[in-house]
Design a protein around this motif. Structure first.
Motif, PDB file in Angstrom:
ATOM      1  N   ASP A 115      -6.990  14.163   6.633  1.00 30.44           N
ATOM      2  CA  ASP A 115      -6.697  14.174   4.672  1.00 30.44           C
ATOM      3  C   ASP A 115      -6.724  16.122   4.077  1.00 30.44           C
ATOM      4  O   ASP A 115      -6.125  15.309   3.377  1.00 30.44           O
ATOM      5  CB  ASP A 115      -6.980  12.953   3.996  1.00 30.44           C
ATOM      6  CG  ASP A 115      -6.560  11.309   4.390  1.00 30.44           C
ATOM      7  OD1 ASP A 115      -6.154  11.242   5.122  1.00 30.44           O
ATOM      8  OD2 ASP A 115      -7.448  10.749   3.697  1.00 30.44           O
TER       9      ASP A 115
ATOM     10  N   ASP B  13      -7.224   6.750  -2.328  1.00 29.49           N
ATOM     11  CA  ASP B  13      -6.928   6.268  -0.815  1.00 29.49           C
ATOM     12  C   ASP B  13      -7.509   7.048   0.228  1.00 29.49           C
ATOM     13  O   ASP B  13      -8.339   7.696   0.990  1.00 29.49           O
ATOM     14  CB  ASP B  13      -5.425   6.353  -0.739  1.00 29.49           C
ATOM     15  CG  ASP B  13      -5.408   5.582   1.075  1.00 29.49           C
ATOM     16  OD1 ASP B  13      -6.479   4.528   1.339  1.00 29.49           O
ATOM     17  OD2 ASP B  13      -4.261   6.524   1.748  1.00 29.49           O
TER      18      ASP B  13
ATOM     19  N   LYS C  77      -3.475   6.375  -5.185  1.00 27.55           N
ATOM     20  CA  LYS C  77      -3.539   8.075  -3.744  1.00 27.55           C
ATOM     21  C   LYS C  77      -4.737   8.199  -4.041  1.00 27.55           C
ATOM     22  O   LYS C  77      -5.591   8.875  -3.155  1.00 27.55           O
ATOM     23  CB  LYS C  77      -1.909   8.705  -4.616  1.00 27.55           C
ATOM     24  CG  LYS C  77      -1.875  10.425  -3.387  1.00 27.55           C
ATOM     25  CD  LYS C  77      -0.755  10.198  -3.388  1.00 27.55           C
ATOM     26  CE  LYS C  77      -0.505  11.693  -2.057  1.00 27.55           C
ATOM     27  NZ  LYS C  77       1.010  12.147  -2.665  1.00 27.55           N
TER      28      LYS C  77
ATOM     29  N   LYS D  95       0.985  -1.320  -0.277  1.00 27.18           N
ATOM     30  CA  LYS D  95      -0.103   0.275   0.273  1.00 27.18           C
ATOM     31  C   LYS D  95       0.393   1.149   0.217  1.00 27.18           C
ATOM     32  O   LYS D  95       0.654   2.396  -0.989  1.00 27.18           O
ATOM     33  CB  LYS D  95      -1.149  -0.106   1.188  1.00 27.18           C
ATOM     34  CG  LYS D  95      -1.769   1.006   1.168  1.00 27.18           C
ATOM     35  CD  LYS D  95      -2.642   0.790   2.494  1.00 27.18           C
ATOM     36  CE  LYS D  95      -3.936   1.430   2.102  1.00 27.18           C
ATOM     37  NZ  LYS D  95      -5.135   2.144   2.905  1.00 27.18           N
ATOM     38  N   THR D  96       1.469   0.771   0.939  1.00 29.79           N
ATOM     39  CA  THR D  96       3.268   2.505   1.068  1.00 29.79           C
ATOM     40  C   THR D  96       3.001   2.702  -0.239  1.00 29.79           C
ATOM     41  O   THR D  96       3.757   4.075  -1.030  1.00 29.79           O
ATOM     42  CB  THR D  96       4.094   2.805   1.827  1.00 29.79           C
ATOM     43  OG1 THR D  96       3.671   2.151   3.038  1.00 29.79           O
ATOM     44  CG2 THR D  96       5.154   3.750   2.226  1.00 29.79           C
TER      45      THR D  96
ATOM     46  N   LYS E 165       0.561   4.060  -3.142  1.00 27.30           N
ATOM     47  CA  LYS E 165       0.567   5.627  -2.702  1.00 27.30           C
ATOM     48  C   LYS E 165       1.598   6.161  -2.922  1.00 27.30           C
ATOM     49  O   LYS E 165       2.202   7.805  -4.111  1.00 27.30           O
ATOM     50  CB  LYS E 165       0.573   5.432  -1.286  1.00 27.30           C
ATOM     51  CG  LYS E 165      -0.651   5.531  -0.751  1.00 27.30           C
ATOM     52  CD  LYS E 165      -0.576   5.771   0.945  1.00 27.30           C
ATOM     53  CE  LYS E 165      -2.085   5.559   1.728  1.00 27.30           C
ATOM     54  NZ  LYS E 165      -2.139   6.150   2.742  1.00 27.30           N
ATOM     55  N   GLU E 166       2.634   6.292  -3.319  1.00 24.89           N
ATOM     56  CA  GLU E 166       4.089   6.007  -3.727  1.00 24.89           C
ATOM     57  C   GLU E 166       4.321   6.651  -4.779  1.00 24.89           C
ATOM     58  O   GLU E 166       4.682   7.581  -5.676  1.00 24.89           O
ATOM     59  CB  GLU E 166       5.268   6.019  -3.238  1.00 24.89           C
ATOM     60  CG  GLU E 166       7.080   6.706  -3.328  1.00 24.89           C
ATOM     61  CD  GLU E 166       8.051   6.359  -2.538  1.00 24.89           C
ATOM     62  OE1 GLU E 166       9.026   6.456  -2.784  1.00 24.89           O
ATOM     63  OE2 GLU E 166       7.613   5.252  -1.085  1.00 24.89           O
TER      64      GLU E 166
ATOM     65  N   CYS F  12       1.650   5.541  -7.610  1.00 23.29           N
ATOM     66  CA  CYS F  12       0.595   5.366  -8.706  1.00 23.29           C
ATOM     67  C   CYS F  12      -0.297   6.362  -8.263  1.00 23.29           C
ATOM     68  O   CYS F  12      -0.988   6.733  -6.885  1.00 23.29           O
ATOM     69  CB  CYS F  12       0.280   3.892  -8.230  1.00 23.29           C
ATOM     70  SG  CYS F  12      -1.649   4.044  -9.198  1.00 23.29           S
ATOM     71  N   SER F  13      -0.672   7.287  -8.685  1.00 24.38           N
ATOM     72  CA  SER F  13      -1.274   8.833  -8.653  1.00 24.38           C
ATOM     73  C   SER F  13      -2.840   8.608  -8.372  1.00 24.38           C
ATOM     74  O   SER F  13      -3.701   8.669  -7.350  1.00 24.38           O
ATOM     75  CB  SER F  13      -1.433   9.637  -9.680  1.00 24.38           C
ATOM     76  OG  SER F  13       0.247   9.934  -9.055  1.00 24.38           O
TER      77      SER F  13
END
Length: 120
Positions: free
Chosen positions: A76, A29, A26, A15-16, A19-20, A22-23
């Protein structure tokens, strides 16, 4: 019941990584899950809403789940929580400027969803 995330787990690491790099992941999420999009949609319709108003609008959501999703959206940076010094205290939720930038994205997803329903 709060739980700690096992940062050494493969799921957490995947997941990390997503997120880093794949826009789209992200972005999803931020709004993923059953309730976040609905909360945001109601806040697009209204200037601000109180907890009980959101609870009434979101049929089937528990107070615990609503509270958790509001906290996630707030952390967020998509919504703000304003507490008024009154008795009893009044709390209102509003979209932030960042949260308002989701409107065209969600409208496009809505239109795409409608189109996929008619094309099946």
């Amino acid at each position: 019941m709060a739980y700690s995330v096992k940062t050494s787990s493969t799921n957490f690491q995947n997941k990390t990584h997503l997120k880093e790099f794949c826009s789209i992941f992200k972005a999803l999420d931020f709004i993923g899950g059953r309730w976040k999009v609905n909360i945001l949609a109601y806040l697009f319709e209204h200037d601000s809403l109180r907890f009980k108003e959101l609870k009434r609008l979101l049929e089937g959501i528990s107070e615990r789940m609503l509270s958790a999703k509001l906290k996630e959206l707030e952390s967020d940076g998509l919504i703000t929580k304003e507490t008024f010094p009154e008795v009893p205290p009044r709390v209102e939720y509003k979209l932030t400027e960042f949260g308002r930038t989701l409107r065209p994205v969600l409208e496009s997803l809505n239109e795409w969803g409608k189109a996929t329903n008619s094309s099946k």
